[in-house]
Design a protein around this motif. Structure first.
Motif, PDB file in Angstrom:
ATOM      1  N   GLY A 118       0.816  -1.200   0.000  1.00 56.66           N
ATOM      2  CA  GLY A 118       0.000   0.000   0.000  1.00 56.66           C
ATOM      3  C   GLY A 118       0.858   1.263   0.000  1.00 56.66           C
ATOM      4  O   GLY A 118       2.075   1.207   0.219  1.00 56.66           O
ATOM      5  N   THR A 119       0.216   2.383  -0.209  1.00 53.41           N
ATOM      6  CA  THR A 119       0.925   3.666  -0.245  1.00 53.41           C
ATOM      7  C   THR A 119       1.609   3.961   1.081  1.00 53.41           C
ATOM      8  O   THR A 119       2.766   4.406   1.110  1.00 53.41           O
ATOM      9  N   LEU A 120       0.924   3.718   2.190  1.00 56.01           N
ATOM     10  CA  LEU A 120       1.538   3.982   3.500  1.00 56.01           C
ATOM     11  C   LEU A 120       2.756   3.090   3.731  1.00 56.01           C
ATOM     12  O   LEU A 120       3.747   3.524   4.322  1.00 56.01           O
ATOM     13  N   GLY A 121       2.690   1.856   3.250  1.00 62.70           N
ATOM     14  CA  GLY A 121       3.829   0.952   3.361  1.00 62.70           C
ATOM     15  C   GLY A 121       5.018   1.443   2.551  1.00 62.70           C
ATOM     16  O   GLY A 121       6.172   1.337   2.969  1.00 62.70           O
ATOM     17  N   LYS A 122       4.730   2.002   1.389  1.00 64.22           N
ATOM     18  CA  LYS A 122       5.805   2.551   0.554  1.00 64.22           C
ATOM     19  C   LYS A 122       6.414   3.797   1.199  1.00 64.22           C
ATOM     20  O   LYS A 122       7.634   3.993   1.180  1.00 64.22           O
ATOM     21  N   ILE A 123       5.576   4.630   1.794  1.00 68.00           N
ATOM     22  CA  ILE A 123       6.065   5.817   2.505  1.00 68.00           C
ATOM     23  C   ILE A 123       6.937   5.376   3.681  1.00 68.00           C
ATOM     24  O   ILE A 123       8.008   5.943   3.922  1.00 68.00           O
ATOM     25  N   LYS A 124       6.484   4.353   4.396  1.00 68.86           N
ATOM     26  CA  LYS A 124       7.263   3.804   5.513  1.00 68.86           C
ATOM     27  C   LYS A 124       8.635   3.383   5.044  1.00 68.86           C
ATOM     28  O   LYS A 124       9.660   3.708   5.656  1.00 68.86           O
ATOM     29  N   THR A 125       8.687   2.675   3.948  1.00 73.21           N
ATOM     30  CA  THR A 125       9.958   2.171   3.418  1.00 73.21           C
ATOM     31  C   THR A 125      10.889   3.321   3.036  1.00 73.21           C
ATOM     32  O   THR A 125      12.085   3.283   3.344  1.00 73.21           O
ATOM     33  N   ILE A 126      10.346   4.338   2.397  1.00 73.29           N
ATOM     34  CA  ILE A 126      11.172   5.482   1.997  1.00 73.29           C
ATOM     35  C   ILE A 126      11.761   6.173   3.228  1.00 73.29           C
ATOM     36  O   ILE A 126      12.974   6.417   3.293  1.00 73.29           O
ATOM     37  N   PHE A 127      10.915   6.479   4.224  1.00 75.08           N
ATOM     38  CA  PHE A 127      11.422   7.124   5.434  1.00 75.08           C
ATOM     39  C   PHE A 127      12.436   6.234   6.148  1.00 75.08           C
ATOM     40  O   PHE A 127      13.439   6.723   6.665  1.00 75.08           O
ATOM     41  N   GLN A 128      12.172   4.942   6.152  1.00 74.02           N
ATOM     42  CA  GLN A 128      13.079   4.012   6.820  1.00 74.02           C
ATOM     43  C   GLN A 128      14.455   4.004   6.151  1.00 74.02           C
ATOM     44  O   GLN A 128      15.475   4.174   6.825  1.00 74.02           O
ATOM     45  N   LEU A 129      14.470   3.831   4.844  1.00 70.81           N
ATOM     46  CA  LEU A 129      15.751   3.761   4.130  1.00 70.81           C
ATOM     47  C   LEU A 129      16.500   5.088   4.165  1.00 70.81           C
ATOM     48  O   LEU A 129      17.723   5.107   4.355  1.00 70.81           O
ATOM     49  N   VAL A 130      15.785   6.186   4.010  1.00 70.63           N
ATOM     50  CA  VAL A 130      16.441   7.495   4.047  1.00 70.63           C
ATOM     51  C   VAL A 130      17.002   7.768   5.441  1.00 70.63           C
ATOM     52  O   VAL A 130      18.144   8.206   5.591  1.00 70.63           O
ATOM     53  N   SER A 142      30.757  12.189  11.825  1.00 71.28           N
ATOM     54  CA  SER A 142      30.572  12.969  13.057  1.00 71.28           C
ATOM     55  C   SER A 142      29.842  14.288  12.800  1.00 71.28           C
ATOM     56  O   SER A 142      30.269  15.358  13.237  1.00 71.28           O
ATOM     57  N   ILE A 143      28.736  14.204  12.098  1.00 73.99           N
ATOM     58  CA  ILE A 143      27.934  15.391  11.789  1.00 73.99           C
ATOM     59  C   ILE A 143      26.667  15.324  12.642  1.00 73.99           C
ATOM     60  O   ILE A 143      25.746  14.569  12.344  1.00 73.99           O
ATOM     61  N   ALA A 144      26.647  16.124  13.709  1.00 70.55           N
ATOM     62  CA  ALA A 144      25.572  16.061  14.701  1.00 70.55           C
ATOM     63  C   ALA A 144      24.201  16.385  14.112  1.00 70.55           C
ATOM     64  O   ALA A 144      23.217  15.688  14.396  1.00 70.55           O
ATOM     65  N   TRP A 145      24.108  17.452  13.306  1.00 74.74           N
ATOM     66  CA  TRP A 145      22.799  17.826  12.761  1.00 74.74           C
ATOM     67  C   TRP A 145      22.259  16.729  11.848  1.00 74.74           C
ATOM     68  O   TRP A 145      21.044  16.496  11.789  1.00 74.74           O
ATOM     69  N   MET A 146      23.163  16.066  11.138  1.00 74.16           N
ATOM     70  CA  MET A 146      22.764  14.989  10.227  1.00 74.16           C
ATOM     71  C   MET A 146      22.234  13.792  11.029  1.00 74.16           C
ATOM     72  O   MET A 146      21.229  13.184  10.655  1.00 74.16           O
ATOM     73  N   LEU A 147      22.901  13.502  12.131  1.00 76.23           N
ATOM     74  CA  LEU A 147      22.450  12.417  13.007  1.00 76.23           C
ATOM     75  C   LEU A 147      21.076  12.740  13.582  1.00 76.23           C
ATOM     76  O   LEU A 147      20.180  11.882  13.608  1.00 76.23           O
ATOM     77  N   SER A 148      20.888  13.979  14.023  1.00 76.67           N
ATOM     78  CA  SER A 148      19.584  14.391  14.557  1.00 76.67           C
ATOM     79  C   SER A 148      18.488  14.281  13.500  1.00 76.67           C
ATOM     80  O   SER A 148      17.391  13.791  13.778  1.00 76.67           O
ATOM     81  N   LEU A 149      18.786  14.724  12.292  1.00 80.21           N
ATOM     82  CA  LEU A 149      17.825  14.609  11.195  1.00 80.21           C
ATOM     83  C   LEU A 149      17.479  13.139  10.942  1.00 80.21           C
ATOM     84  O   LEU A 149      16.300  12.787  10.790  1.00 80.21           O
ATOM     85  N   GLY A 150      18.484  12.292  10.897  1.00 86.62           N
ATOM     86  CA  GLY A 150      18.248  10.861  10.674  1.00 86.62           C
ATOM     87  C   GLY A 150      17.355  10.253  11.749  1.00 86.62           C
ATOM     88  O   GLY A 150      16.452   9.467  11.452  1.00 86.62           O
ATOM     89  N   LYS A 151      17.588  10.651  12.996  1.00 81.74           N
ATOM     90  CA  LYS A 151      16.760  10.128  14.097  1.00 81.74           C
ATOM     91  C   LYS A 151      15.314  10.599  13.971  1.00 81.74           C
ATOM     92  O   LYS A 151      14.378   9.823  14.186  1.00 81.74           O
ATOM     93  N   ILE A 152      15.130  11.882  13.632  1.00 72.61           N
ATOM     94  CA  ILE A 152      13.773  12.406  13.451  1.00 72.61           C
ATOM     95  C   ILE A 152      13.062  11.643  12.328  1.00 72.61           C
ATOM     96  O   ILE A 152      11.903  11.227  12.472  1.00 72.61           O
ATOM     97  N   LEU A 153      13.758  11.444  11.226  1.00 76.28           N
ATOM     98  CA  LEU A 153      13.164  10.696  10.109  1.00 76.28           C
ATOM     99  C   LEU A 153      12.878   9.248  10.498  1.00 76.28           C
ATOM    100  O   LEU A 153      11.901   8.659  10.033  1.00 76.28           O
ATOM    101  N   PHE A 154      13.721   8.688  11.368  1.00 72.47           N
ATOM    102  CA  PHE A 154      13.459   7.314  11.821  1.00 72.47           C
ATOM    103  C   PHE A 154      12.182   7.263  12.657  1.00 72.47           C
ATOM    104  O   PHE A 154      11.375   6.346  12.507  1.00 72.47           O
ATOM    105  N   TYR A 155      11.978   8.252  13.542  1.00 70.78           N
ATOM    106  CA  TYR A 155      10.730   8.309  14.304  1.00 70.78           C
ATOM    107  C   TYR A 155       9.532   8.410  13.361  1.00 70.78           C
ATOM    108  O   TYR A 155       8.502   7.770  13.580  1.00 70.78           O
ATOM    109  N   ILE A 156       9.660   9.212  12.323  1.00 65.85           N
ATOM    110  CA  ILE A 156       8.579   9.329  11.336  1.00 65.85           C
ATOM    111  C   ILE A 156       8.347   7.981  10.653  1.00 65.85           C
ATOM    112  O   ILE A 156       7.204   7.573  10.431  1.00 65.85           O
ATOM    113  N   SER A 157       9.430   7.258  10.357  1.00 68.93           N
ATOM    114  CA  SER A 157       9.275   5.938   9.733  1.00 68.93           C
ATOM    115  C   SER A 157       8.542   4.977  10.666  1.00 68.93           C
ATOM    116  O   SER A 157       7.741   4.163  10.209  1.00 68.93           O
ATOM    117  N   VAL A 158       8.804   5.078  11.967  1.00 66.80           N
ATOM    118  CA  VAL A 158       8.106   4.211  12.932  1.00 66.80           C
ATOM    119  C   VAL A 158       6.619   4.572  12.965  1.00 66.80           C
ATOM    120  O   VAL A 158       5.764   3.676  13.021  1.00 66.80           O
TER     121      VAL A 158
END
Length: 181
Positions: A118-130, A142-158
């Motif tokens: 489904g579309t939501l599953g595809k969105i999940k996959t995109i957020f997860q991989l990104v 060692s790029i702190a802002w990049m790590l923070s962004l990745g964590k935020i996107l991971f929460y969105i993927s969850v």
């Protein structure tokens, strides 16, 4: 074995290299591990495109492709838990959903019902991989802002993991014969 299935198998075979390199001490090896993850993730898009465009869809591929995806992403998430970057309970939610939906698909297949992504599953996959990609590159660089962004996107993927799991079950509850419970 066709080219699409070979790419899927390659994705699985790359996982141990990805893991070893990400866990290595040397920054260059960690970056190489991150590149392997990206390359393996890209094979998922490529093998699916080749299978559909060249009429190479096989039962083996239908089985192995989603398994390869789960092996790759689960390995990445478990590594990030081990490295103390993401919380284990988040990964448990993701893996639980993957098992539940896989089980649903197995039951559906036994009834000759195909459950498409489904579309939501595809969105999940995109957020997860990104999110995983960003985190994997942020660590050795060692790029702190990049790590923070990745964590935020991971929460969105969850969030999308839970939402898409609910959607799959709601749309396909008919697969389960609840009258015998």
């Amino acid at each position: 074995m066709n080219i699409a299935n070979k790419l899927t198998l390659l994705r699985i075979l790359l996982v141990p290299f990805f893991v070893v390199f990400v866990l290595a001490e040397a920054r260059g090896l960690k970056l190489l591990g991150s590149l392997i993850f990206v390359g393996a993730a890209l094979t998922d898009m490529l093998d699916g495109h080749l299978a559909r465009s060249r009429n190479l869809v096989t039962t083996f591929g239908k089985f192995l492709d989603p398994l390869a995806d789960k092996i790759l992403t689960s390995a990445a998430m478990i590594l990030l838990v081990e490295l103390g970057v993401i919380k284990g309970w988040l990964v448990i939610i993701v893996i639980f959903r993957e098992f539940a939906i896989t089980g649903l698909r197995v039951v559906a297949a036994s009834e000759q019902i195909t459950i498409a992504a489904g579309t939501l599953g595809k969105i999940k996959t995109i957020f997860q991989l990104v999110s995983l990609t960003i985190i994997l590159f942020a660590l050795p660089l060692s790029i702190a802002w990049m790590l923070s962004l990745g964590k935020i996107l991971f929460y969105i993927s969850v969030f999308f993991t839970v939402l898409s799991g609910i959607e799959y079950i709601a749309k396909n509850i008919k697969v389960f014969d609840l009258s015998n419970i």
